[in-house]
Design an enzyme around this catalytic site. Structure first.
Site, PDB file in Angstrom:
ATOM      1  CE  LYS A  23      -2.051  -1.019   3.879  1.00 47.86           C
ATOM      2  NZ  LYS A  23      -1.375  -2.289   4.201  1.00 47.86           N
ATOM      3  NE  ARG A  58      -4.478  -1.141   9.956  1.00 48.26           N
ATOM      4  CZ  ARG A  58      -3.377  -0.668   9.377  1.00 48.26           C
ATOM      5  NH1 ARG A  58      -3.336   0.539   8.884  1.00 48.26           N
ATOM      6  NH2 ARG A  58      -2.324  -1.437   9.297  1.00 48.26           N
ATOM      7  NE  ARG A  77       7.704  -2.786   6.070  1.00 49.93           N
ATOM      8  CZ  ARG A  77       6.393  -2.752   6.138  1.00 49.93           C
ATOM      9  NH1 ARG A  77       5.716  -2.076   5.216  1.00 49.93           N
ATOM     10  NH2 ARG A  77       5.751  -3.390   7.081  1.00 49.93           N
ATOM     11  NE  ARG A 109       6.359  -0.709  10.102  1.00 50.66           N
ATOM     12  CZ  ARG A 109       5.259  -0.711   9.360  1.00 50.66           C
ATOM     13  NH1 ARG A 109       5.251  -0.063   8.195  1.00 50.66           N
ATOM     14  NH2 ARG A 109       4.187  -1.339   9.745  1.00 50.66           N
ATOM     15  NE  ARG A 142       1.956  -5.226  10.931  1.00 49.82           N
ATOM     16  CZ  ARG A 142       3.029  -4.987  10.173  1.00 49.82           C
ATOM     17  NH1 ARG A 142       4.220  -5.432  10.566  1.00 49.82           N
ATOM     18  NH2 ARG A 142       2.908  -4.304   9.062  1.00 49.82           N
TER      19      ARG A 142
HETATM   20  P1  AP5 Z   1       4.864  -1.664   1.747  1.00 51.89           P
HETATM   21  O1  AP5 Z   1       4.535  -0.783   0.598  1.00 51.89           O
HETATM   22  O2  AP5 Z   1       5.682  -1.089   2.854  1.00 51.89           O
HETATM   23  O3  AP5 Z   1       3.516  -2.359   2.315  1.00 51.89           O
HETATM   24  P2  AP5 Z   1       2.296  -1.763   3.124  1.00 51.89           P
HETATM   25  O4  AP5 Z   1       1.069  -2.398   2.588  1.00 51.89           O
HETATM   26  O5  AP5 Z   1       2.349  -0.260   3.163  1.00 51.89           O
HETATM   27  O6  AP5 Z   1       2.626  -2.392   4.531  1.00 51.89           O
HETATM   28  P3  AP5 Z   1       2.543  -1.886   6.014  1.00 51.89           P
HETATM   29  O7  AP5 Z   1       3.152  -2.985   6.831  1.00 51.89           O
HETATM   30  O8  AP5 Z   1       3.147  -0.515   6.196  1.00 51.89           O
HETATM   31  O9  AP5 Z   1       1.051  -1.839   6.254  1.00 51.89           O
HETATM   32  P4  AP5 Z   1       0.366  -1.988   7.562  1.00 51.89           P
HETATM   33  O10 AP5 Z   1      -1.010  -1.717   7.116  1.00 51.89           O
HETATM   34  O11 AP5 Z   1       0.571  -3.213   8.323  1.00 51.89           O
HETATM   35  O12 AP5 Z   1       1.136  -0.923   8.489  1.00 51.89           O
HETATM   36  P5  AP5 Z   1       0.807   0.581   8.935  1.00 51.89           P
HETATM   37  O13 AP5 Z   1       2.070   1.321   8.926  1.00 51.89           O
HETATM   38  O14 AP5 Z   1      -0.363   1.111   8.196  1.00 51.89           O
HETATM   39  O15 AP5 Z   1       5.580  -2.975   1.158  1.00 51.89           O
HETATM   40  C1  AP5 Z   1       6.075  -3.994   2.020  1.00 51.89           C
HETATM   41  C2  AP5 Z   1       7.451  -4.493   1.508  1.00 51.89           C
HETATM   42  O16 AP5 Z   1       7.280  -5.169   0.277  1.00 51.89           O
HETATM   43  C3  AP5 Z   1       8.471  -3.362   1.248  1.00 51.89           C
HETATM   44  O17 AP5 Z   1       9.744  -3.821   1.606  1.00 51.89           O
HETATM   45  C4  AP5 Z   1       8.374  -3.137  -0.280  1.00 51.89           C
HETATM   46  O18 AP5 Z   1       9.605  -2.675  -0.813  1.00 51.89           O
HETATM   47  C5  AP5 Z   1       8.025  -4.542  -0.781  1.00 51.89           C
HETATM   48  N1  AP5 Z   1       7.122  -4.533  -1.934  1.00 51.89           N
HETATM   49  C6  AP5 Z   1       6.028  -3.748  -2.113  1.00 51.89           C
HETATM   50  N2  AP5 Z   1       5.422  -4.032  -3.290  1.00 51.89           N
HETATM   51  C7  AP5 Z   1       6.145  -5.056  -3.857  1.00 51.89           C
HETATM   52  C8  AP5 Z   1       6.015  -5.776  -5.090  1.00 51.89           C
HETATM   53  N3  AP5 Z   1       5.006  -5.530  -5.956  1.00 51.89           N
HETATM   54  N4  AP5 Z   1       6.921  -6.745  -5.370  1.00 51.89           N
HETATM   55  C9  AP5 Z   1       7.940  -7.006  -4.465  1.00 51.89           C
HETATM   56  N5  AP5 Z   1       8.132  -6.346  -3.307  1.00 51.89           N
HETATM   57  C10 AP5 Z   1       7.228  -5.373  -2.996  1.00 51.89           C
HETATM   58  O19 AP5 Z   1       0.307   0.340  10.428  1.00 51.89           O
HETATM   59  C11 AP5 Z   1       1.183  -0.084  11.447  1.00 51.89           C
HETATM   60  C12 AP5 Z   1       0.414  -0.174  12.764  1.00 51.89           C
HETATM   61  O20 AP5 Z   1      -0.100   1.118  13.124  1.00 51.89           O
HETATM   62  C13 AP5 Z   1      -0.812  -1.085  12.759  1.00 51.89           C
HETATM   63  O21 AP5 Z   1      -0.477  -2.432  13.017  1.00 51.89           O
HETATM   64  C14 AP5 Z   1      -1.652  -0.469  13.877  1.00 51.89           C
HETATM   65  O22 AP5 Z   1      -1.178  -0.836  15.144  1.00 51.89           O
HETATM   66  C15 AP5 Z   1      -1.393   1.022  13.713  1.00 51.89           C
HETATM   67  N6  AP5 Z   1      -2.371   1.666  12.822  1.00 51.89           N
HETATM   68  C16 AP5 Z   1      -2.117   2.322  11.649  1.00 51.89           C
HETATM   69  N7  AP5 Z   1      -3.257   2.790  11.120  1.00 51.89           N
HETATM   70  C17 AP5 Z   1      -4.262   2.423  11.957  1.00 51.89           C
HETATM   71  C18 AP5 Z   1      -5.672   2.598  11.923  1.00 51.89           C
HETATM   72  N8  AP5 Z   1      -6.274   3.238  10.916  1.00 51.89           N
HETATM   73  N9  AP5 Z   1      -6.404   2.068  12.932  1.00 51.89           N
HETATM   74  C19 AP5 Z   1      -5.819   1.426  13.961  1.00 51.89           C
HETATM   75  N10 AP5 Z   1      -4.481   1.228  14.042  1.00 51.89           N
HETATM   76  C20 AP5 Z   1      -3.710   1.723  13.043  1.00 51.89           C
END
Ligand code: AP5
Length: 221
Positions: A15, A90, A129, A162, A173
């Site tokens: 994402k 979410r 990552r 992270r 997660r």
């Molecule tokens: P990346 O683009 O980083 O993936 P992502 O979907 O953004 O993953 P996240 O882990 O950041 O999402 P998340 O939803 O768990 O975490 P968030 O920070 O929102 O890609 C991942 C890896 O793959 C990278 O290394 C990239 O280079 C590689 N890659 C990407 N595309 C690829 C491809 N096509 N081919 C090969 N490799 C590829 O949330 C973290 C925490 O915050 C949550 O657990 C929660 O505790 C809290 N939080 C955040 N928002 C909320 C909310 N709205 N409500 C409640 N809690 C929340």
């Protein structure tokens, strides 16, 4: 008026990676709730400290904390700005609050691309990552390594893993995703806004597919 996108998908689906590209291609402001919370943690704010407990356990931060934190960012927006929300909403309660806030500003969610990626690939993507603590740039040890090992291409900072990117926390997660976030696909499908995209392909191919899905849904092609 700019369009408003919500990008959905399980943790590690890509994402953030795709949101940066889409925001540039469609001139949208990228707002990542995860980046927002990590910035609060780095500042040591009360919000950051509270959120850290949940993040490190792989749980969602409670709605009563996150909704206010994200919606307060939306009020900064100029009238014409379009938005790309990544990581928010979410839960259905978050989606309802977002819908109301946009509605009050005469706006709405226009399209919701959803990245589909199976779990085995997710674990590889998350454990490989590396992120830049300064500019939030995202790398992968295999699929997107930086030019110099462990160093951010953009600003030279030392890349970090992270704290929630361990195999054990990823399991939590994913569990939270299935229970609390996956129902949003049906929520937005029912509103005719969901655009599903295969997220297993390489980053450029996924970007192409996402851009086409957004254009198609908005009647731009
Ligand atoms: P990346 O683009 O980083 O993936 P992502 O979907 O953004 O993953 P996240 O882990 O950041 O999402 P998340 O939803 O768990 O975490 P968030 O920070 O929102 O890609 C991942 C890896 O793959 C990278 O290394 C990239 O280079 C590689 N890659 C990407 N595309 C690829 C491809 N096509 N081919 C090969 N490799 C590829 O949330 C973290 C925490 O915050 C949550 O657990 C929660 O505790 C809290 N939080 C955040 N928002 C909320 C909310 N709205 N409500 C409640 N809690 C929340």
């Amino acid at each position: 008026m700019g369009m408003n996108l919500v990008i959905l998908g399980p943790p590690g689906a890509g994402k953030g990676t795709q949101a940066v590209r889409l925001a540039q291609a469609f001139s949208l402001r990228h707002l990542s709730s995860g980046d927002l919370l990590r910035a609060e943690r780095a500042r040591g704010s009360a919000l950051g400290k509270k959120a850290a407990e949940y993040m490190d356990a792989g749980k969602l931060v409670p709605d009563e904390i996150i909704i206010g934190a994200v919606l307060s960012q939306l009020s900064d927006l100029g009238d014409k700005a379009g938005l790309l929300l990544d990581g928010f909403p979410r839960t259905v309660a978050q989606a309802e609050s977002l819908g109301k806030a946009l509605n009050q500003a005469g706006k709405r969610v226009d399209v919701v691309p959803a990245l589909a990626v199976p779990e085995d690939l997710i674990v590889d993507r998350i454990t490989g990552r590396r992120t830049c603590p300064r500019c939030n740039a995202v790398y992968h040890v295999k699929t997107l390594p930086p030019a110099r090992d462990g160093i951010c291409d953009a600003d030279g900072a030392v890349l970090v893993q992270r704290p929630d990117d361990t195999a054990e926390v990823v399991k939590q997660r994913l569990e939270a995703y299935h229970r609390q976030t996956a129902p949003l696909e049906a929520y937005y499908r029912d509103k005719g806004l969901l655009a599903e995209v295969d997220g297993t392909q390489d980053m450029d191919t996924v970007f192409q597919a996402l851009s086409e899905a957004v254009r198609r849904r908005l009647g731009m092609e």
